[in-house]
Design a protein around this motif. Structure first.
Motif, PDB file in Angstrom:
ATOM      1  N   ASP A   1       0.835  -1.203   0.000  1.00 19.99           N
ATOM      2  CA  ASP A   1       0.000   0.000   0.000  1.00 19.99           C
ATOM      3  C   ASP A   1       0.872   1.256   0.000  1.00 19.99           C
ATOM      4  O   ASP A   1       0.538   2.260  -0.643  1.00 19.99           O
ATOM      5  N   LYS A   2       1.975   1.174   0.718  1.00 22.64           N
ATOM      6  CA  LYS A   2       2.879   2.324   0.785  1.00 22.64           C
ATOM      7  C   LYS A   2       3.506   2.606  -0.576  1.00 22.64           C
ATOM      8  O   LYS A   2       3.674   3.768  -0.970  1.00 22.64           O
ATOM      9  N   LEU A   3       3.834   1.560  -1.314  1.00 24.80           N
ATOM     10  CA  LEU A   3       4.428   1.756  -2.638  1.00 24.80           C
ATOM     11  C   LEU A   3       3.428   2.428  -3.577  1.00 24.80           C
ATOM     12  O   LEU A   3       3.809   3.262  -4.409  1.00 24.80           O
ATOM     13  N   VAL A   4       2.164   2.066  -3.437  1.00 24.81           N
ATOM     14  CA  VAL A   4       1.115   2.694  -4.237  1.00 24.81           C
ATOM     15  C   VAL A   4       1.059   4.196  -3.952  1.00 24.81           C
ATOM     16  O   VAL A   4       0.899   5.019  -4.866  1.00 24.81           O
ATOM     17  N   GLU A   5       1.215   4.577  -2.690  1.00 21.46           N
ATOM     18  CA  GLU A   5       1.210   5.994  -2.311  1.00 21.46           C
ATOM     19  C   GLU A   5       2.404   6.720  -2.930  1.00 21.46           C
ATOM     20  O   GLU A   5       2.264   7.844  -3.436  1.00 21.46           O
ATOM     21  N   PHE A   6       3.562   6.076  -2.906  1.00 18.89           N
ATOM     22  CA  PHE A   6       4.752   6.682  -3.484  1.00 18.89           C
ATOM     23  C   PHE A   6       4.576   6.869  -4.999  1.00 18.89           C
ATOM     24  O   PHE A   6       5.072   7.842  -5.581  1.00 18.89           O
ATOM     25  N   ARG A   7       3.885   5.919  -5.630  1.00 20.30           N
ATOM     26  CA  ARG A   7       3.707   6.016  -7.090  1.00 20.30           C
ATOM     27  C   ARG A   7       2.967   7.290  -7.474  1.00 20.30           C
ATOM     28  O   ARG A   7       3.322   7.949  -8.460  1.00 20.30           O
ATOM     29  N   GLN A   8       1.941   7.636  -6.719  1.00 19.51           N
ATOM     30  CA  GLN A   8       1.148   8.818  -7.054  1.00 19.51           C
ATOM     31  C   GLN A   8       2.022  10.066  -7.119  1.00 19.51           C
ATOM     32  O   GLN A   8       1.863  10.906  -8.015  1.00 19.51           O
ATOM     33  N   VAL A   9       2.965  10.176  -6.205  1.00 14.52           N
ATOM     34  CA  VAL A   9       3.866  11.331  -6.172  1.00 14.52           C
ATOM     35  C   VAL A   9       4.773  11.348  -7.402  1.00 14.52           C
ATOM     36  O   VAL A   9       4.966  12.396  -8.030  1.00 14.52           O
ATOM     37  N   VAL A  10       5.302  10.184  -7.768  1.00 12.84           N
ATOM     38  CA  VAL A  10       6.202  10.107  -8.920  1.00 12.84           C
ATOM     39  C   VAL A  10       5.459  10.380 -10.222  1.00 12.84           C
ATOM     40  O   VAL A  10       5.983  11.026 -11.136  1.00 12.84           O
ATOM     41  N   VAL A  11       4.231   9.919 -10.319  1.00  9.28           N
ATOM     42  CA  VAL A  11       3.409  10.184 -11.504  1.00  9.28           C
ATOM     43  C   VAL A  11       3.264  11.689 -11.716  1.00  9.28           C
ATOM     44  O   VAL A  11       3.380  12.193 -12.848  1.00  9.28           O
ATOM     45  N   GLU A  12       3.036  12.418 -10.634  1.00  9.26           N
ATOM     46  CA  GLU A  12       2.906  13.874 -10.732  1.00  9.26           C
ATOM     47  C   GLU A  12       4.233  14.524 -11.095  1.00  9.26           C
ATOM     48  O   GLU A  12       4.277  15.457 -11.912  1.00  9.26           O
ATOM     49  N   LEU A  13       5.323  14.047 -10.509  1.00  7.64           N
ATOM     50  CA  LEU A  13       6.636  14.610 -10.808  1.00  7.64           C
ATOM     51  C   LEU A  13       7.021  14.409 -12.275  1.00  7.64           C
ATOM     52  O   LEU A  13       7.632  15.290 -12.896  1.00  7.64           O
ATOM     53  N   LEU A  14       6.666  13.261 -12.813  1.00  6.02           N
ATOM     54  CA  LEU A  14       7.024  12.948 -14.201  1.00  6.02           C
ATOM     55  C   LEU A  14       6.016  13.508 -15.203  1.00  6.02           C
ATOM     56  O   LEU A  14       6.232  13.434 -16.411  1.00  6.02           O
ATOM     57  N   GLY A  15       4.918  14.033 -14.698  1.00  7.57           N
ATOM     58  CA  GLY A  15       3.904  14.604 -15.578  1.00  7.57           C
ATOM     59  C   GLY A  15       3.162  13.567 -16.395  1.00  7.57           C
ATOM     60  O   GLY A  15       2.744  13.836 -17.532  1.00  7.57           O
ATOM     61  N   LEU A  16       2.972  12.380 -15.833  1.00  6.01           N
ATOM     62  CA  LEU A  16       2.272  11.318 -16.548  1.00  6.01           C
ATOM     63  C   LEU A  16       0.761  11.531 -16.462  1.00  6.01           C
ATOM     64  O   LEU A  16       0.260  12.127 -15.515  1.00  6.01           O
ATOM     65  N   ASP A  17       0.055  11.037 -17.455  1.00  2.20           N
ATOM     66  CA  ASP A  17      -1.394  11.225 -17.512  1.00  2.20           C
ATOM     67  C   ASP A  17      -2.144  10.300 -16.567  1.00  2.20           C
ATOM     68  O   ASP A  17      -3.246  10.624 -16.117  1.00  2.20           O
ATOM     69  N   SER A  18      -1.557   9.134 -16.276  1.00  2.02           N
ATOM     70  CA  SER A  18      -2.251   8.144 -15.450  1.00  2.02           C
ATOM     71  C   SER A  18      -1.260   7.360 -14.606  1.00  2.02           C
ATOM     72  O   SER A  18      -0.095   7.171 -15.008  1.00  2.02           O
ATOM     73  N   VAL A  19      -1.718   6.861 -13.470  1.00  2.00           N
ATOM     74  CA  VAL A  19      -0.867   6.032 -12.617  1.00  2.00           C
ATOM     75  C   VAL A  19      -0.523   4.722 -13.321  1.00  2.00           C
ATOM     76  O   VAL A  19       0.483   4.081 -13.001  1.00  2.00           O
ATOM     77  N   ASP A  20      -1.349   4.344 -14.283  1.00  2.00           N
ATOM     78  CA  ASP A  20      -1.103   3.098 -15.012  1.00  2.00           C
ATOM     79  C   ASP A  20       0.158   3.165 -15.868  1.00  2.00           C
ATOM     80  O   ASP A  20       0.653   2.144 -16.331  1.00  2.00           O
ATOM     81  N   GLU A  21       0.674   4.381 -16.081  1.00  2.00           N
ATOM     82  CA  GLU A  21       1.879   4.551 -16.882  1.00  2.00           C
ATOM     83  C   GLU A  21       3.147   4.289 -16.075  1.00  2.00           C
ATOM     84  O   GLU A  21       4.248   4.250 -16.637  1.00  2.00           O
ATOM     85  N   LEU A  22       3.016   4.109 -14.766  1.00  2.00           N
ATOM     86  CA  LEU A  22       4.171   3.845 -13.908  1.00  2.00           C
ATOM     87  C   LEU A  22       4.010   2.471 -13.264  1.00  2.00           C
ATOM     88  O   LEU A  22       3.038   2.222 -12.547  1.00  2.00           O
ATOM     89  N   GLU A  23       4.942   1.585 -13.525  1.00  2.00           N
ATOM     90  CA  GLU A  23       4.831   0.205 -13.064  1.00  2.00           C
ATOM     91  C   GLU A  23       5.129   0.072 -11.571  1.00  2.00           C
ATOM     92  O   GLU A  23       5.865   0.879 -10.994  1.00  2.00           O
ATOM     93  N   LEU A  24       4.560  -0.964 -10.982  1.00  2.00           N
ATOM     94  CA  LEU A  24       4.836  -1.309  -9.591  1.00  2.00           C
ATOM     95  C   LEU A  24       5.347  -2.742  -9.541  1.00  2.00           C
ATOM     96  O   LEU A  24       4.598  -3.686  -9.819  1.00  2.00           O
ATOM     97  N   SER A  25       6.617  -2.902  -9.189  1.00  2.00           N
ATOM     98  CA  SER A  25       7.204  -4.232  -9.059  1.00  2.00           C
ATOM     99  C   SER A  25       7.159  -4.625  -7.592  1.00  2.00           C
ATOM    100  O   SER A  25       7.966  -4.177  -6.785  1.00  2.00           O
ATOM    101  N   MET A  26       6.193  -5.463  -7.261  1.00  2.00           N
ATOM    102  CA  MET A  26       6.057  -5.926  -5.871  1.00  2.00           C
ATOM    103  C   MET A  26       5.314  -7.252  -5.871  1.00  2.00           C
ATOM    104  O   MET A  26       4.432  -7.493  -6.683  1.00  2.00           O
ATOM    105  N   GLY A  27       5.736  -8.118  -4.933  1.00  2.00           N
ATOM    106  CA  GLY A  27       5.140  -9.440  -4.837  1.00  2.00           C
ATOM    107  C   GLY A  27       6.087 -10.512  -5.329  1.00  2.00           C
ATOM    108  O   GLY A  27       6.658 -10.401  -6.416  1.00  2.00           O
ATOM    109  N   MET A  28       6.271 -11.549  -4.479  1.00  2.00           N
ATOM    110  CA  MET A  28       7.133 -12.672  -4.828  1.00  2.00           C
ATOM    111  C   MET A  28       6.357 -13.979  -4.647  1.00  2.00           C
ATOM    112  O   MET A  28       5.130 -13.961  -4.544  1.00  2.00           O
TER     113      MET A  28
END
Length: 293
Positions: free
Chosen positions: A236-263
């Motif tokens: 859940d914390k990684l999801v929160e961090f993604r939102q910030v990076v999406v804004e910094l990179l100027g991406l249109d959607s959170v779906d444009e930034l991958e989340l590598s988590m889970g083994m």
């Protein structure tokens, strides 16, 4: 020495010799049996079936979460595994593989099919960044998942610069698309000292801004975390961090930034919480033998 004494001596020597030979042959037989057992155990791993099981579980989770089919990528973690097992997975359709050790990835990439896309998922020392990029190349090296310092980012960026310059001298083809090296920013979502990665939002913002401004040969594709076993709040914390990076990179959607988590043990929970890339090893290849790394 009497004849009787001599006979007794010869008899004793014969018995000792027989016992020695018997023990030696037994030892050889045991070693052969042990070796045979190891080979048999290795050959009984059904990679294709294991891979199908993992893909089925991923599809099931994706469906249950009402996410688009194919929205989660499987990276088969093959560290310490022999190349024949990787080929079994390749022949079953797997194309993304993850390695933890630079030299092992370099060796496997040179021997295995060129359409394999490699993810480096272990700690990468900056002094090995150049050899990794140069040896594997940008077509095969899909992503470095463990970038959390500018020192490593700069090393990777410089390595790509050198590779592109060298390539431009040896090729006559022209292309308008500039090649870049994909990276994930590693986040330490559990706060454990044993794990690497950015821990605070301010550190993340600074690193993302520095990379985008000075490392033009790198492309931030997403974020990665390992998390603490059983603590799904790390996802859940990684999801929160993604939102910030999406804004910094100027991406249109959170779906444009991958989340590598889970083994292997928790990829289903990671998918439920938004993972787009799961790293699964032992469920596919069996337990690892770190003596062969």
């Amino acid at each position: 020495m009497t004849i009787i004494n001599r006979l007794m001596l010869f008899s004793s020597l014969a018995l000792h010799t027989q016992a020695y030979l018997s023990n030696s042959l037994c030892g050889i037989g045991s070693r052969r049996l042990l070796s045979s057992t190891r080979i048999s155990m290795s050959s009984t791993i059904d990679i294709a079936s294991n891979l199908q099981y993992v893909n089925d579980q991923i599809s099931k989770c994706v469906q249950e979460c009402n996410r688009p089919e194919g929205s989660v990528k499987l990276v088969a973690v093959s560290k310490t595994k022999p190349e024949d097992l990787l080929m079994d997975a390749y022949n079953a359709g797997q194309r993304y593989f993850g390695e933890n050790y630079a030299q092992e990835l370099i060796s496997k990439a040179s021997n295995l099919p060129s359409d394999i896309r490699w993810h480096f998922i272990g700690p990468l020392q900056s002094n090995k960044a150049t050899s990794l990029v140069k040896s594997v190349g940008l077509d095969k090296l899909a992503c470095i998942e463990t970038v959390s310092t500018m020192k490593l980012a700069n090393k990777l960026n410089n390595a790509v610069t050198a590779l592109l310059l060298e390539s431009s001298k040896t090729t006559t083809t022209t292309t308008t698309e500039k090649k870049t090296l994909g990276i994930y920013i590693q986040i330490n979502t559990s706060g454990e000292e044993s794990k690497s990665g950015i821990q605070t939002m301010d550190e993340l913002k600074e690193l993302v801004n520095d990379i985008t401004s000075s490392c033009t040969n790198l492309k931030i594709l997403g974020l990665m975390t390992i998390g603490a076993p059983g603590d799904f709040s790390c996802f859940d914390k990684l999801v929160e961090f993604r939102q910030v990076v999406v804004e910094l990179l100027g991406l249109d959607s959170v779906d444009e930034l991958e989340l590598s988590m889970g083994m292997s043990g928790d990829f289903d929970e990671a998918i439920k919480r938004g993972s787009t890339s799961v790293r699964v090893g032992s469920t596919i290849f069996g337990a690892r033998d770190y003596s062969k790394k």
